[in-house]
Design a protein around this motif. Sequence first.
Motif, PDB file in Angstrom:
ATOM      1  N   ALA A  12     -12.382  -5.088  -2.437  1.00 21.24           N
ATOM      2  CA  ALA A  12     -11.656  -3.921  -1.939  1.00 21.24           C
ATOM      3  C   ALA A  12     -10.533  -3.605  -2.930  1.00 21.24           C
ATOM      4  O   ALA A  12      -9.843  -4.515  -3.412  1.00 21.24           O
ATOM      5  CB  ALA A  12     -11.083  -4.190  -0.556  1.00 21.24           C
ATOM      6  N   TYR A  13     -10.365  -2.306  -3.241  1.00 21.51           N
ATOM      7  CA  TYR A  13      -9.332  -1.836  -4.172  1.00 21.51           C
ATOM      8  C   TYR A  13      -8.438  -0.814  -3.464  1.00 21.51           C
ATOM      9  O   TYR A  13      -8.920  -0.006  -2.657  1.00 21.51           O
ATOM     10  CB  TYR A  13      -9.964  -1.151  -5.394  1.00 21.51           C
ATOM     11  N   TRP A  14      -7.176  -0.869  -3.818  1.00 17.88           N
ATOM     12  CA  TRP A  14      -6.229   0.151  -3.377  1.00 17.88           C
ATOM     13  C   TRP A  14      -5.975   1.096  -4.545  1.00 17.88           C
ATOM     14  O   TRP A  14      -5.602   0.654  -5.643  1.00 17.88           O
ATOM     15  CB  TRP A  14      -4.911  -0.470  -2.914  1.00 17.88           C
ATOM     16  N   VAL A  15      -6.193   2.406  -4.302  1.00 22.66           N
ATOM     17  CA  VAL A  15      -6.002   3.409  -5.355  1.00 22.66           C
ATOM     18  C   VAL A  15      -5.078   4.490  -4.802  1.00 22.66           C
ATOM     19  O   VAL A  15      -5.466   5.250  -3.904  1.00 22.66           O
ATOM     20  CB  VAL A  15      -7.335   4.047  -5.783  1.00 22.66           C
ATOM     21  N   PRO A  16      -3.809   4.574  -5.300  1.00 18.53           N
ATOM     22  CA  PRO A  16      -2.890   5.594  -4.787  1.00 18.53           C
ATOM     23  C   PRO A  16      -3.317   6.993  -5.205  1.00 18.53           C
ATOM     24  O   PRO A  16      -3.912   7.184  -6.277  1.00 18.53           O
ATOM     25  CB  PRO A  16      -1.558   5.198  -5.407  1.00 18.53           C
TER      26      PRO A  16
ATOM     27  N   ASP B 211       3.120   2.044   0.369  1.00 15.25           N
ATOM     28  CA  ASP B 211       4.289   2.933   0.468  1.00 15.25           C
ATOM     29  C   ASP B 211       3.960   4.366   0.067  1.00 15.25           C
ATOM     30  O   ASP B 211       4.875   5.171  -0.148  1.00 15.25           O
ATOM     31  CB  ASP B 211       5.428   2.402  -0.410  1.00 15.25           C
ATOM     32  N   ARG B 212       2.712   4.685  -0.033  1.00  8.83           N
ATOM     33  CA  ARG B 212       2.306   6.037  -0.398  1.00  8.83           C
ATOM     34  C   ARG B 212       0.857   6.250   0.038  1.00  8.83           C
ATOM     35  O   ARG B 212       0.136   5.279   0.295  1.00  8.83           O
ATOM     36  CB  ARG B 212       2.463   6.273  -1.900  1.00  8.83           C
ATOM     37  N   PRO B 213       0.416   7.495   0.126  1.00  4.92           N
ATOM     38  CA  PRO B 213      -0.978   7.727   0.502  1.00  4.92           C
ATOM     39  C   PRO B 213      -1.928   7.352  -0.632  1.00  4.92           C
ATOM     40  O   PRO B 213      -1.571   7.357  -1.814  1.00  4.92           O
ATOM     41  CB  PRO B 213      -1.020   9.224   0.803  1.00  4.92           C
ATOM     42  N   GLY B 214      -3.140   7.034  -0.247  1.00  8.15           N
ATOM     43  CA  GLY B 214      -4.160   6.669  -1.227  1.00  8.15           C
ATOM     44  C   GLY B 214      -5.487   6.427  -0.523  1.00  8.15           C
ATOM     45  O   GLY B 214      -5.698   6.862   0.610  1.00  8.15           O
ATOM     46  N   VAL B 215      -6.363   5.730  -1.191  1.00 13.58           N
ATOM     47  CA  VAL B 215      -7.664   5.395  -0.603  1.00 13.58           C
ATOM     48  C   VAL B 215      -7.955   3.922  -0.840  1.00 13.58           C
ATOM     49  O   VAL B 215      -7.480   3.323  -1.810  1.00 13.58           O
ATOM     50  CB  VAL B 215      -8.809   6.248  -1.191  1.00 13.58           C
ATOM     51  N   VAL B 216      -8.738   3.362   0.065  1.00 13.89           N
ATOM     52  CA  VAL B 216      -9.252   2.007  -0.098  1.00 13.89           C
ATOM     53  C   VAL B 216     -10.722   2.123  -0.488  1.00 13.89           C
ATOM     54  O   VAL B 216     -11.504   2.775   0.211  1.00 13.89           O
ATOM     55  CB  VAL B 216      -9.115   1.192   1.198  1.00 13.89           C
ATOM     56  N   VAL B 217     -11.084   1.522  -1.603  1.00  9.71           N
ATOM     57  CA  VAL B 217     -12.473   1.501  -2.056  1.00  9.71           C
ATOM     58  C   VAL B 217     -13.040   0.135  -1.710  1.00  9.71           C
ATOM     59  O   VAL B 217     -12.582  -0.899  -2.218  1.00  9.71           O
ATOM     60  CB  VAL B 217     -12.578   1.767  -3.568  1.00  9.71           C
TER      61      VAL B 217
ATOM     62  N   ALA C 299      -9.017  11.252  -1.167  1.00  8.80           N
ATOM     63  CA  ALA C 299      -8.530  11.212   0.212  1.00  8.80           C
ATOM     64  C   ALA C 299      -9.023  12.416   1.011  1.00  8.80           C
ATOM     65  O   ALA C 299      -9.243  12.317   2.220  1.00  8.80           O
ATOM     66  CB  ALA C 299      -7.000  11.145   0.231  1.00  8.80           C
ATOM     67  N   ASP C 300      -9.183  13.555   0.357  1.00  2.87           N
ATOM     68  CA  ASP C 300      -9.645  14.767   1.037  1.00  2.87           C
ATOM     69  C   ASP C 300     -11.160  14.851   1.107  1.00  2.87           C
ATOM     70  O   ASP C 300     -11.706  15.509   2.000  1.00  2.87           O
ATOM     71  CB  ASP C 300      -9.103  16.005   0.315  1.00  2.87           C
ATOM     72  N   ARG C 301     -11.851  14.204   0.195  1.00  5.94           N
ATOM     73  CA  ARG C 301     -13.311  14.288   0.145  1.00  5.94           C
ATOM     74  C   ARG C 301     -13.904  12.884  -0.009  1.00  5.94           C
ATOM     75  O   ARG C 301     -14.454  12.533  -1.054  1.00  5.94           O
ATOM     76  CB  ARG C 301     -13.745  15.183  -1.003  1.00  5.94           C
ATOM     77  N   PRO C 302     -13.818  12.068   1.029  1.00  8.87           N
ATOM     78  CA  PRO C 302     -14.295  10.672   0.892  1.00  8.87           C
ATOM     79  C   PRO C 302     -15.784  10.555   0.603  1.00  8.87           C
ATOM     80  O   PRO C 302     -16.189   9.691  -0.183  1.00  8.87           O
ATOM     81  CB  PRO C 302     -13.917  10.042   2.238  1.00  8.87           C
ATOM     82  N   LEU C 303     -16.618  11.395   1.223  1.00  9.35           N
ATOM     83  CA  LEU C 303     -18.049  11.298   0.959  1.00  9.35           C
ATOM     84  C   LEU C 303     -18.368  11.660  -0.484  1.00  9.35           C
ATOM     85  O   LEU C 303     -19.127  10.957  -1.163  1.00  9.35           O
ATOM     86  CB  LEU C 303     -18.842  12.201   1.909  1.00  9.35           C
ATOM     87  N   HIS C 304     -17.772  12.742  -0.946  1.00 19.97           N
ATOM     88  CA  HIS C 304     -17.989  13.133  -2.338  1.00 19.97           C
ATOM     89  C   HIS C 304     -17.540  12.027  -3.279  1.00 19.97           C
ATOM     90  O   HIS C 304     -18.209  11.714  -4.277  1.00 19.97           O
ATOM     91  CB  HIS C 304     -17.236  14.429  -2.630  1.00 19.97           C
TER      92      HIS C 304
ATOM     93  N   PHE D  89      -6.056   6.446   3.263  1.00 19.67           N
ATOM     94  CA  PHE D  89      -4.898   5.852   3.933  1.00 19.67           C
ATOM     95  C   PHE D  89      -3.814   6.930   4.013  1.00 19.67           C
ATOM     96  O   PHE D  89      -3.139   7.217   3.023  1.00 19.67           O
ATOM     97  CB  PHE D  89      -4.384   4.633   3.166  1.00 19.67           C
ATOM     98  N   PRO D  90      -3.669   7.533   5.197  1.00 17.27           N
ATOM     99  CA  PRO D  90      -2.669   8.601   5.338  1.00 17.27           C
ATOM    100  C   PRO D  90      -1.285   8.011   5.617  1.00 17.27           C
ATOM    101  O   PRO D  90      -0.953   7.642   6.750  1.00 17.27           O
ATOM    102  CB  PRO D  90      -3.185   9.398   6.535  1.00 17.27           C
ATOM    103  N   PHE D  91      -0.479   7.901   4.593  1.00 14.11           N
ATOM    104  CA  PHE D  91       0.853   7.308   4.755  1.00 14.11           C
ATOM    105  C   PHE D  91       1.731   8.257   5.575  1.00 14.11           C
ATOM    106  O   PHE D  91       1.818   9.459   5.287  1.00 14.11           O
ATOM    107  CB  PHE D  91       1.488   7.076   3.385  1.00 14.11           C
ATOM    108  N   VAL D  92       2.344   7.694   6.595  1.00 13.80           N
ATOM    109  CA  VAL D  92       3.270   8.469   7.432  1.00 13.80           C
ATOM    110  C   VAL D  92       4.648   7.821   7.332  1.00 13.80           C
ATOM    111  O   VAL D  92       4.834   6.663   7.774  1.00 13.80           O
ATOM    112  CB  VAL D  92       2.795   8.485   8.905  1.00 13.80           C
TER     113      VAL D  92
END
Length: 433
Positions: A297-301, A362-368, A393-398, A423-426
């Motif tokens: 698993a990777y975190w990509v801001p 601490d910011r929005p991003g995606v988990v791969v 983040a807006d187009r996960p399937l793509h 990951f929608p950071f709030v």
Amino acid sequence: MSQMPQLSACPSCEEPLESGDLFCGACGYDLSAVPARPAASPNGSAGFPAPEEPWPAAPEVDSSDTPAPTHLPTDLPGTDSAGGELREPDEYPLPAPAAAPPLPAEAPAIPADVTDPRTAVPDPAPAAGDKVCVACRSGRVDADGYCENCGHAQPRERDHMEQELDTVAAVSDRGLRHHRNEDAFAISAAALPDGSSAVVAIVCDGVSSATRPDEASLAASRAANETLQEALPRGTHPQQAMHDAILSAADAVNALAAEPTSAREHSPHQNAPACTLVGAVVAAGLLVVGWVGDSRAYWVPDDREGPTVRLTEDDSWAAQMVAAGLMNEAEAYADERAHAITGWLGADAYELEPHTASFKPDRPGVVVVCTDGLWNYAEAVEEMARAVPADAADRPLHSAQVLVGHALDGGGHDNVTVAVVPFPFVPRGAGSA
């Protein structure tokens, strides 16, 4: 010098001749044209092979007479083989036509157990709803995925799979070298007690050296997802729920070892079914990951200003060498033993040690969340960051499709499975009065 043959009678009209006559006085026959009698041959007359039946004995002639003419009656003009006069062709009677064979009174009866070829019909087409062979286009596909007509193995449903929910998507592909897809995934959303939602992504990679690895990965992904779906709505902490989900997945894979192995899936290794697992849960500003094996698993801001981070550590020979300080990462992963796993789910596992970790980005991003079919082509975090689309983040399937394509373009040596979880950071206090 040669002498003319001496004849006592004209060979044509049999008029008596006198010695020295050159022509017949009655019919004018040229007596000089009469050839001498041919010499006898050991095999027959005049060098031709002797007939199977001997010729009739020649009539005795007076040795003082000249040789008899060798002309047969058919050699003479105007006579037939009997010495009679020839007739015009029309005067000869035509032979009677041969009689046709009698027809049977009736056609023979066809036995009841034999199909009459005159009424035989081809096998019926597959019934509506049956799968039709992609090779011969006519045979029905049986339950094992093989054509009943030509025996061709059909493309499996799992060769390429895609699924998208509102907040997560996943894509799995067989790759370019494997004969089947031994990966599996499960994605879902669960309602938490506070009314918010948790997003779940589970990715499993079947161990190819084990029997039925495709069944192992499918069973593990389903069992882990079901456990999370039950635990999270009850208020179980996501990290504890992930730990329990891995144990449930292990139980599901272990149960496969007791089931009979079909002839088609026979393996000389006879290892119990096995797979790896990696999962992620995004809930209430918390990111939880869990794993066994070498799926990652990777975190990509989103802004790429923060660091891209690998959130998991492989259960592999290479990782052990690096952890022990015996090799650096480049040396370890260049070794042919690098991908030998030291942890997996299955009855043959030495000891199950589920790994879990939680993070608060601490910011929005995606988990791969992915199998090694992807990260083999983007192993360094910088490579993964470049491979993930900016709008992931807006187009996960793509984005999942792009990452699978990245692996296939790189060679596609393995099955490839990718889940992209935004990951929608709030920020704290956002939305309060």
